[in-house]
Design an enzyme around this catalytic site. Structure first.
Site, PDB file in Angstrom:
ATOM      1  N   ASN A  35      22.319  29.730  40.868  1.00  0.00           N
ATOM      2  CA  ASN A  35      21.594  31.006  40.924  1.00  0.00           C
ATOM      3  C   ASN A  35      20.302  30.848  41.735  1.00  0.00           C
ATOM      4  O   ASN A  35      19.284  31.434  41.403  1.00  0.00           O
ATOM      5  CB  ASN A  35      21.267  31.459  39.489  1.00  0.00           C
ATOM      6  N   LYS A  84      21.337  32.751  32.376  1.00  0.00           N
ATOM      7  CA  LYS A  84      20.340  33.542  31.645  1.00  0.00           C
ATOM      8  C   LYS A  84      20.590  35.043  31.562  1.00  0.00           C
ATOM      9  O   LYS A  84      19.727  35.772  31.112  1.00  0.00           O
ATOM     10  CB  LYS A  84      18.983  33.310  32.281  1.00  0.00           C
ATOM     11  N   SER A 124      13.052  31.164  24.563  1.00  0.00           N
ATOM     12  CA  SER A 124      12.835  32.588  24.800  1.00  0.00           C
ATOM     13  C   SER A 124      12.396  33.271  23.519  1.00  0.00           C
ATOM     14  O   SER A 124      12.802  32.878  22.412  1.00  0.00           O
ATOM     15  CB  SER A 124      14.161  33.199  25.274  1.00  0.00           C
ATOM     16  N   TYR A 149      23.782  34.410  24.965  1.00  0.00           N
ATOM     17  CA  TYR A 149      22.659  33.772  25.661  1.00  0.00           C
ATOM     18  C   TYR A 149      21.561  33.418  24.660  1.00  0.00           C
ATOM     19  O   TYR A 149      21.064  32.285  24.630  1.00  0.00           O
ATOM     20  CB  TYR A 149      22.099  34.714  26.738  1.00  0.00           C
ATOM     21  N   LYS A 153      19.878  29.573  23.277  1.00  0.00           N
ATOM     22  CA  LYS A 153      18.468  29.154  23.159  1.00  0.00           C
ATOM     23  C   LYS A 153      18.193  28.705  21.719  1.00  0.00           C
ATOM     24  O   LYS A 153      17.545  27.687  21.482  1.00  0.00           O
ATOM     25  CB  LYS A 153      17.529  30.313  23.545  1.00  0.00           C
ATOM     26  N   ASN A 203      17.048  43.131  34.954  1.00  0.00           N
ATOM     27  CA  ASN A 203      15.724  43.201  34.339  1.00  0.00           C
ATOM     28  C   ASN A 203      14.846  44.238  35.021  1.00  0.00           C
ATOM     29  O   ASN A 203      15.040  44.578  36.186  1.00  0.00           O
ATOM     30  CB  ASN A 203      15.042  41.820  34.382  1.00  0.00           C
ATOM     31  N   ARG A 235       6.952  45.583  25.904  1.00  0.00           N
ATOM     32  CA  ARG A 235       7.170  44.147  26.107  1.00  0.00           C
ATOM     33  C   ARG A 235       5.869  43.481  26.499  1.00  0.00           C
ATOM     34  O   ARG A 235       4.921  44.127  26.955  1.00  0.00           O
ATOM     35  CB  ARG A 235       8.179  43.911  27.258  1.00  0.00           C
TER      36      ARG A 235
HETATM   37  P1  NAD Z   1      16.996  31.087  37.283  1.00  0.00           P
HETATM   38  O1  NAD Z   1      18.431  31.438  37.175  1.00  0.00           O
HETATM   39  O2  NAD Z   1      16.211  31.601  38.433  1.00  0.00           O
HETATM   40  O3  NAD Z   1      16.820  29.507  37.231  1.00  0.00           O
HETATM   41  C1  NAD Z   1      17.731  28.674  36.538  1.00  0.00           C
HETATM   42  C2  NAD Z   1      18.124  27.577  37.498  1.00  0.00           C
HETATM   43  O4  NAD Z   1      19.037  26.695  36.850  1.00  0.00           O
HETATM   44  C3  NAD Z   1      18.840  28.111  38.749  1.00  0.00           C
HETATM   45  O5  NAD Z   1      18.218  27.550  39.888  1.00  0.00           O
HETATM   46  C4  NAD Z   1      20.273  27.610  38.603  1.00  0.00           C
HETATM   47  O6  NAD Z   1      20.877  27.355  39.846  1.00  0.00           O
HETATM   48  C5  NAD Z   1      20.070  26.357  37.773  1.00  0.00           C
HETATM   49  N1  NAD Z   1      21.208  25.907  36.984  1.00  0.00           N
HETATM   50  C6  NAD Z   1      21.955  26.605  36.083  1.00  0.00           C
HETATM   51  N2  NAD Z   1      22.889  25.798  35.545  1.00  0.00           N
HETATM   52  C7  NAD Z   1      22.727  24.567  36.102  1.00  0.00           C
HETATM   53  C8  NAD Z   1      23.390  23.329  35.946  1.00  0.00           C
HETATM   54  N3  NAD Z   1      24.405  23.170  35.099  1.00  0.00           N
HETATM   55  N4  NAD Z   1      22.948  22.275  36.688  1.00  0.00           N
HETATM   56  C9  NAD Z   1      21.916  22.424  37.550  1.00  0.00           C
HETATM   57  N5  NAD Z   1      21.266  23.570  37.736  1.00  0.00           N
HETATM   58  C10 NAD Z   1      21.664  24.640  37.010  1.00  0.00           C
HETATM   59  O7  NAD Z   1      16.302  31.520  35.910  1.00  0.00           O
HETATM   60  P2  NAD Z   1      14.760  31.527  35.483  1.00  0.00           P
HETATM   61  O8  NAD Z   1      14.367  32.930  35.235  1.00  0.00           O
HETATM   62  O9  NAD Z   1      13.967  30.698  36.389  1.00  0.00           O
HETATM   63  O10 NAD Z   1      14.879  30.833  34.059  1.00  0.00           O
HETATM   64  C11 NAD Z   1      14.630  29.454  33.858  1.00  0.00           C
HETATM   65  C12 NAD Z   1      14.860  29.129  32.398  1.00  0.00           C
HETATM   66  O11 NAD Z   1      14.003  29.948  31.598  1.00  0.00           O
HETATM   67  C13 NAD Z   1      16.286  29.411  31.929  1.00  0.00           C
HETATM   68  O12 NAD Z   1      16.669  28.413  31.008  1.00  0.00           O
HETATM   69  C14 NAD Z   1      16.155  30.745  31.238  1.00  0.00           C
HETATM   70  O13 NAD Z   1      17.134  30.936  30.262  1.00  0.00           O
HETATM   71  C15 NAD Z   1      14.770  30.632  30.625  1.00  0.00           C
HETATM   72  N6  NAD Z   1      14.159  31.928  30.328  1.00  0.00           N
HETATM   73  C16 NAD Z   1      14.047  32.853  31.328  1.00  0.00           C
HETATM   74  C17 NAD Z   1      13.487  34.111  31.030  1.00  0.00           C
HETATM   75  C18 NAD Z   1      13.367  35.163  32.091  1.00  0.00           C
HETATM   76  O14 NAD Z   1      13.171  36.322  31.747  1.00  0.00           O
HETATM   77  N7  NAD Z   1      13.444  34.824  33.387  1.00  0.00           N
HETATM   78  C19 NAD Z   1      13.051  34.397  29.735  1.00  0.00           C
HETATM   79  C20 NAD Z   1      13.160  33.408  28.757  1.00  0.00           C
HETATM   80  C21 NAD Z   1      13.723  32.180  29.067  1.00  0.00           C
HETATM   81  N1  UFG Z   2      14.679  48.516  31.270  1.00  0.00           N
HETATM   82  C1  UFG Z   2      14.906  49.790  31.751  1.00  0.00           C
HETATM   83  N2  UFG Z   2      15.668  49.925  32.876  1.00  0.00           N
HETATM   84  C2  UFG Z   2      16.210  48.851  33.534  1.00  0.00           C
HETATM   85  C3  UFG Z   2      15.969  47.554  33.035  1.00  0.00           C
HETATM   86  C4  UFG Z   2      15.205  47.424  31.882  1.00  0.00           C
HETATM   87  O1  UFG Z   2      14.431  50.770  31.181  1.00  0.00           O
HETATM   88  O2  UFG Z   2      16.909  49.045  34.532  1.00  0.00           O
HETATM   89  C5  UFG Z   2      13.839  48.359  30.057  1.00  0.00           C
HETATM   90  C6  UFG Z   2      14.594  47.722  28.917  1.00  0.00           C
HETATM   91  O3  UFG Z   2      15.273  48.697  28.170  1.00  0.00           O
HETATM   92  C7  UFG Z   2      13.440  47.070  28.145  1.00  0.00           C
HETATM   93  C8  UFG Z   2      12.441  46.706  29.229  1.00  0.00           C
HETATM   94  O4  UFG Z   2      12.777  47.476  30.368  1.00  0.00           O
HETATM   95  O5  UFG Z   2      12.847  48.022  27.318  1.00  0.00           O
HETATM   96  C9  UFG Z   2      12.491  45.231  29.621  1.00  0.00           C
HETATM   97  O6  UFG Z   2      13.838  44.888  29.927  1.00  0.00           O
HETATM   98  P1  UFG Z   2      14.217  43.517  30.654  1.00  0.00           P
HETATM   99  O7  UFG Z   2      15.700  43.515  30.822  1.00  0.00           O
HETATM  100  O8  UFG Z   2      13.367  43.329  31.851  1.00  0.00           O
HETATM  101  O9  UFG Z   2      13.742  42.433  29.602  1.00  0.00           O
HETATM  102  P2  UFG Z   2      14.204  42.209  28.085  1.00  0.00           P
HETATM  103  O10 UFG Z   2      12.968  42.282  27.273  1.00  0.00           O
HETATM  104  O11 UFG Z   2      15.329  43.036  27.695  1.00  0.00           O
HETATM  105  O12 UFG Z   2      14.802  40.742  28.217  1.00  0.00           O
HETATM  106  C10 UFG Z   2      13.973  39.636  28.237  1.00  0.00           C
HETATM  107  C11 UFG Z   2      14.613  38.459  29.022  1.00  0.00           C
HETATM  108  C12 UFG Z   2      15.820  37.933  28.299  1.00  0.00           C
HETATM  109  C13 UFG Z   2      15.538  37.699  26.840  1.00  0.00           C
HETATM  110  C14 UFG Z   2      14.974  38.966  26.209  1.00  0.00           C
HETATM  111  C15 UFG Z   2      14.629  38.859  24.759  1.00  0.00           C
HETATM  112  O13 UFG Z   2      14.997  38.896  30.314  1.00  0.00           O
HETATM  113  O14 UFG Z   2      16.160  36.692  28.885  1.00  0.00           O
HETATM  114  O15 UFG Z   2      13.768  39.298  26.906  1.00  0.00           O
HETATM  115  O16 UFG Z   2      13.516  38.054  24.573  1.00  0.00           O
HETATM  116  F1  UFG Z   2      16.658  37.347  26.178  1.00  0.00           F
END
Ligand code: NAD
Ligand code: UFG
Length: 342
Positions: A35, A84, A124, A149, A153, A203, A235
């Site tokens: 990704n 994710k 998360s 998902y 976590k 998101n 949020r």
């Molecule tokens: P992202 O997808 O941009 O980054 C994840 C990376 O992991 C990617 O570069 C992907 O290629 C790599 N990857 C996945 N599986 C792999 C594997 N088996 N071996 C090697 N590489 C692998 O996502 P992000 O937003 O940067 O998230 C990073 C971490 O934070 C994730 O674990 C995600 O679950 C966690 N997290 C993200 C959010 C969010 O909203 N972005 C919220 C809470 C937790």
């Molecule tokens: N939303 C909209 N329209 C969209 C997308 C989102 O109205 O097109 C709203 C959602 O309903 C929510 C808010 O924007 O109220 C935030 O939504 P996101 O999808 O950006 O984020 P979430 O809080 O749902 O999800 C995040 C992380 C997940 C994690 C989750 C719970 O992206 O990885 O928080 O902690 F699992």
């Protein structure tokens, strides 16, 4: 300090690589680009003027990870690698459990064999579940997750804690830091790196950004009948560079400490969907078109952090607000309308 960032080419990993390098630490990255793109790391090097040791690797591949870890012998591993997307995890639960849990088990096996002790994990706020009332504190019981998902976590936190417990008090005692992120958004202020979702964004912030830049017609706001001041969900949106700096402090903390510690990484301030739409409109200079749609299944009404523990123990707190978030997200999106694909 030498760090290894699994998934370091991804959104949060690449920003953390910048913060680590800026703090004077060394960075190696292992990513399979499922990704992400190596271009993100090239840009990290451009921003910082420093080199990253980059390995293409599946973190679930034990012999490959042994090879990389033997070569690097990092003081701390920061484990970002994982799948994710909440909705996709409902459709592909086995792939999510396999990838997310296997990567963590593989790392723990390799660490044991090589005598490595320090790991920081990307968890998360989703582990708080639906029944805890915000602001969430780290000592609240973990809740019931609403999707695979979230359960990955939840389980990975437990696996890491159990692995620490087994060696507690011994010379090989682990240092496990579990970081519960709230809603990471925004981009590095250079506009060179940012979030680059594949396909239609799930998101809020990437969706708003793509509407603002003209890639999508309008945002659908998922529900305006919640029990909040403007009826939309609230949020805790945290600037990704604040989050990245939190990882630097967490990794530094892990060096001097053994045990398992949990930290919320959030701002403590809730904002509604419409707050974010309006703030983005100000940042990009024109209103972001939206329509009100039905609620999205699985959404909680409110989620925000109590961020006191990270401030007290790590000496870290978020410094950037929603105006900086929208400014930097816009700089990234307007400068790279197709993400790294251009
Ligand atoms: P992202 O997808 O941009 O980054 C994840 C990376 O992991 C990617 O570069 C992907 O290629 C790599 N990857 C996945 N599986 C792999 C594997 N088996 N071996 C090697 N590489 C692998 O996502 P992000 O937003 O940067 O998230 C990073 C971490 O934070 C994730 O674990 C995600 O679950 C966690 N997290 C993200 C959010 C969010 O909203 N972005 C919220 C809470 C937790
Ligand atoms: N939303 C909209 N329209 C969209 C997308 C989102 O109205 O097109 C709203 C959602 O309903 C929510 C808010 O924007 O109220 C935030 O939504 P996101 O999808 O950006 O984020 P979430 O809080 O749902 O999800 C995040 C992380 C997940 C994690 C989750 C719970 O992206 O990885 O928080 O902690 F699992």
């Amino acid at each position: 300090m030498k760090t290894l960032l699994t998934g370091g080419a991804g959104y949060i990993g690449s920003h953390t690589a910048v913060a680590m390098l800026d703090a004077g630490h060394d960075v190696a990255v292992a990513d399979n680009y499922y990704n992400s793109s190596p271009e993100a790391i090239r840009r990290v090097e451009e921003i910082t003027g420093r080199k990253v040791s980059l390995y293409e690797a599946d973190v679930a591949d034990r012999s490959r990870m042994m090879e990389i870890l033997r070569a690097e012998m990092p003081d701390c591993i920061i484990h970002f690698a994982g799948l994710k997307a909440v909705g996709e995890s409902v459709a592909m639960p086995v792939e999510y459990y396999r990838n997310n849990i296997d990567t963590t088990l593989t790392l723990l096996e390799c660490m044991k064999e090589l005598g490595l002790t320090n790991i920081v994990f990307s968890s998360s706020a989703t582990v708080y579940g639906e029944d805890n009332i915000p602001p969430f504190t780290e000592n609240m019981p973990k809740g019931v997750c609403t999707n695979p998902y979230g359960w990955t976590k939840w389980m990975q936190e437990q696996i890491l804690r159990d692995a620490w417990f087994a060696g507690a008090g011994s010379e090989k005692e682990l240092s496990v830091v579990l970081l519960r992120y709230f809603n990471p958004v925004g981009a590095h202020e250079s506009g060179l790196i940012g979030e680059d979702p594949q396909g239609i964004p799930n998101n809020l912030m990437p969706y708003i950004s793509q509407v603002a830049v003209g890639r999508r017609d309008h945002l659908t706001v998922f529900g305006d009948d919640y029990d909040t001041p403007d009826g939309t969900c609230r949020r805790d949106y945290i600037h990704v560079m604040d989050l990245a700096e939190g990882h630097v402090r967490a990794a530094e903390y892990s060096l001097g400490n053994r045990g398992t510690e949990v930290f919320n990484l959030g701002t403590g301030n809730p904002y509604s969907v419409l707050d974010m739409v309006n703030a983005f409109g100000k940042a990009c200079g024109h209103p972001v078109k939206y329509e009100i749609g039905p609620r999205r299944a699985g959404d909680v009404q409110d989620s925000w952090a109590n961020a006191d523990k990270a401030k007290e123990v790590l000496g870290w707190e978020a410094k950037r607000g929603i105006d900086e978030i929208c400014r930097d997200a816009w700089k990234w999106q307007s400068g790279n309308p197709q993400g790294y694909g251009e």
